[in-house]
Design a protein around this motif. Sequence first.
Motif, mmCIF file in Angstrom:
data_model
loop_
_atom_site.group_PDB
_atom_site.id
_atom_site.type_symbol
_atom_site.label_atom_id
_atom_site.label_comp_id
_atom_site.label_asym_id
_atom_site.label_seq_id
_atom_site.Cartn_x
_atom_site.Cartn_y
_atom_site.Cartn_z
ATOM 1 N N CYS A 169 14.398 17.260 44.280
ATOM 2 C CA CYS A 169 15.175 18.397 43.863
ATOM 3 C C CYS A 169 15.138 19.386 44.958
ATOM 4 O O CYS A 169 16.260 20.234 45.078
ATOM 5 C CB CYS A 169 14.802 19.220 42.612
ATOM 6 S SG CYS A 169 14.611 17.921 41.369
ATOM 7 N N VAL A 188 10.092 21.134 37.460
ATOM 8 C CA VAL A 188 11.138 19.862 37.257
ATOM 9 C C VAL A 188 10.524 19.050 36.775
ATOM 10 O O VAL A 188 11.099 17.720 36.372
ATOM 11 C CB VAL A 188 11.818 19.579 38.454
ATOM 12 C CG1 VAL A 188 12.774 20.909 39.197
ATOM 13 C CG2 VAL A 188 10.896 18.990 39.679
ATOM 14 N N LEU A 236 17.409 23.132 33.598
ATOM 15 C CA LEU A 236 17.688 22.481 35.017
ATOM 16 C C LEU A 236 19.335 22.500 35.333
ATOM 17 O O LEU A 236 19.886 23.039 34.357
ATOM 18 C CB LEU A 236 17.044 21.243 35.159
ATOM 19 C CG LEU A 236 15.488 21.176 34.976
ATOM 20 C CD1 LEU A 236 15.034 19.645 35.122
ATOM 21 C CD2 LEU A 236 14.819 21.862 36.241
ATOM 22 N N ALA A 276 23.035 20.568 37.706
ATOM 23 C CA ALA A 276 23.401 19.598 38.333
ATOM 24 C C ALA A 276 23.675 20.005 39.824
ATOM 25 O O ALA A 276 24.221 21.152 39.842
ATOM 26 C CB ALA A 276 24.556 18.845 37.970
ATOM 27 N N GLN A 283 16.113 16.177 34.171
ATOM 28 C CA GLN A 283 17.177 16.246 35.269
ATOM 29 C C GLN A 283 18.196 15.187 34.996
ATOM 30 O O GLN A 283 19.162 15.310 35.694
ATOM 31 C CB GLN A 283 16.353 16.200 36.428
ATOM 32 C CG GLN A 283 17.263 16.358 37.948
ATOM 33 C CD GLN A 283 17.954 17.675 37.962
ATOM 34 O OE1 GLN A 283 17.062 18.615 37.693
ATOM 35 N NE2 GLN A 283 19.099 17.690 38.048
ATOM 36 N N ARG A 284 17.590 13.981 34.464
ATOM 37 C CA ARG A 284 18.626 12.946 34.687
ATOM 38 C C ARG A 284 20.108 13.225 33.675
ATOM 39 O O ARG A 284 21.103 12.738 34.329
ATOM 40 C CB ARG A 284 17.926 11.445 33.863
ATOM 41 C CG ARG A 284 18.756 10.363 33.955
ATOM 42 C CD ARG A 284 18.226 9.136 32.987
ATOM 43 N NE ARG A 284 16.916 8.841 33.709
ATOM 44 C CZ ARG A 284 15.675 8.935 33.482
ATOM 45 N NH1 ARG A 284 15.454 9.907 32.383
ATOM 46 N NH2 ARG A 284 14.576 8.507 33.936
ATOM 47 N N TRP A 295 21.578 16.019 33.640
ATOM 48 C CA TRP A 295 22.375 16.835 34.459
ATOM 49 C C TRP A 295 22.955 16.045 35.664
ATOM 50 O O TRP A 295 23.988 16.373 35.819
ATOM 51 C CB TRP A 295 21.460 17.928 35.063
ATOM 52 C CG TRP A 295 20.765 19.123 33.960
ATOM 53 C CD1 TRP A 295 19.791 19.005 33.653
ATOM 54 C CD2 TRP A 295 21.608 19.939 32.999
ATOM 55 N NE1 TRP A 295 19.378 20.021 32.624
ATOM 56 C CE2 TRP A 295 20.842 20.497 32.107
ATOM 57 C CE3 TRP A 295 22.974 20.145 32.840
ATOM 58 C CZ2 TRP A 295 21.113 21.333 31.287
ATOM 59 C CZ3 TRP A 295 23.576 21.066 31.944
ATOM 60 C CH2 TRP A 295 22.392 21.772 31.129
ATOM 61 N N ASP A 296 22.215 15.062 36.248
ATOM 62 C CA ASP A 296 22.684 14.265 37.146
ATOM 63 C C ASP A 296 23.772 13.325 36.545
ATOM 64 O O ASP A 296 24.785 13.093 37.647
ATOM 65 C CB ASP A 296 21.413 13.319 37.873
ATOM 66 C CG ASP A 296 20.440 14.285 38.662
ATOM 67 O OD1 ASP A 296 20.884 15.554 39.025
ATOM 68 O OD2 ASP A 296 19.346 13.967 38.774
ATOM 69 N N VAL A 354 22.965 23.908 40.169
ATOM 70 C CA VAL A 354 21.689 24.005 41.003
ATOM 71 C C VAL A 354 22.020 25.490 41.607
ATOM 72 O O VAL A 354 21.082 26.417 41.710
ATOM 73 C CB VAL A 354 21.347 23.114 41.928
ATOM 74 C CG1 VAL A 354 20.327 23.357 42.797
ATOM 75 C CG2 VAL A 354 20.862 21.938 41.191
#
Length: 396
Positions: free
Chosen positions: A12, A85, A128, A130, A309-310, A312-313, A379
């Motif tokens: 990150c 995170v 969080l 992207a 986080q996955r 958002w990714d 982000v």
Amino acid sequence: MKVLFYRYNSICEPDFIDAFATAGLQVSEVTVEMERKDIPGEERVRILLEAIASEQPLFVFSIDFFPFISLVCERVGIIYAALSVDCPVAEIYSPEIKNKCNRVYLFDKDQYDSLKDICPGRVFYMPLGAAAERLAVIPFPETYEYGVSFIGSLYNEKDRYALLKKQGKIEKSALDHMEELVEAQFKERGLDIIEKGLTENDIRALKDADPGFYENPEAVTDMDRYVAVNNYLGNHLTSLDRIKVLNMLGESLPEGTVHLFTRSDTSEISKNVVIHGGVNTLTEMPTVFRSSVINLNLTSRTIKKGLPQRIWDILGSEAFCVTDSDRLFDGNLETGTHLKTFASYDELPDICAYYLEHADEAENMAAAGYDTVRISHTVLLRGLEIVKMILSEKLG
């Protein structure tokens, strides 16, 4: 204005460096953790102190909370901002979390709730986001290469409980009781059954079995219980979940439909699942997301009330996400509009089969999810919010 970024090679970090730079801050980096994993504690302190004296930053920043950084910043009177995170993170319960210099941002609402009264005004809930700006310039494929994909760890390399059990190191009565708890919890989401049922004898047995059991007698919570529940049984259940789901989908969907991208041991994975190696998070992972009709998110059991986080990714890559439903959307995302959720694993084969046949509906949700993330959950926006909060304090 400068920010001093203490790095340890988190995936990150590059996106937040870009975010702070876009916000108009000059970013100086301390990279000793990336270069030397065995650096003595006193040398880390010296290097950080010298960097602060040299750079005179507005604040020090790190991905995840480092107690020693907080200790140094408290001593010299500078703000330390840390964005978590990961979950669990035992370090957030160290006594240094109470330091007045801290501004700690937690994406799991359960983590935040556990600390908000202990550290009022110094811990904050922050989802969080992207890296939409970085993802927007990646040339994505126009056709699908994969049906259903999962990118991530199977958690078997993190499963200390299974290893201790295999080695016969856990006292039998405690092992038998924990196995009963695991069996009951496996049928339900979360960790509630284990949290309520784990006894002091169970915890003592884990500590006796593993010399590396994390301990901090000065922590602001019961660390022995926290570590036993999350780092041992929580990770164990996450591994069981992911292996079960992938095998179930591999057996229920046509052979070659399900794809796994991982660096974990895959010896327990069905032969009907196509196994790939790990992919580079920043460069290769977004392409896999966009090349897949369906991208699975199987949230770690240790994340109680937050979006990993996955998710958002995936959405930031304008890809379709199917995720477990007991996450904290907080009104930011809507199932059926931005992504699809499932309440139980038994629903998952039918959900996947449907969207494999109706890829256009998946594409519409992916587009809606991307638009929402691009506008409200990047982000850059998270970085700007951190800077705004700190500047507001400085300017009164």
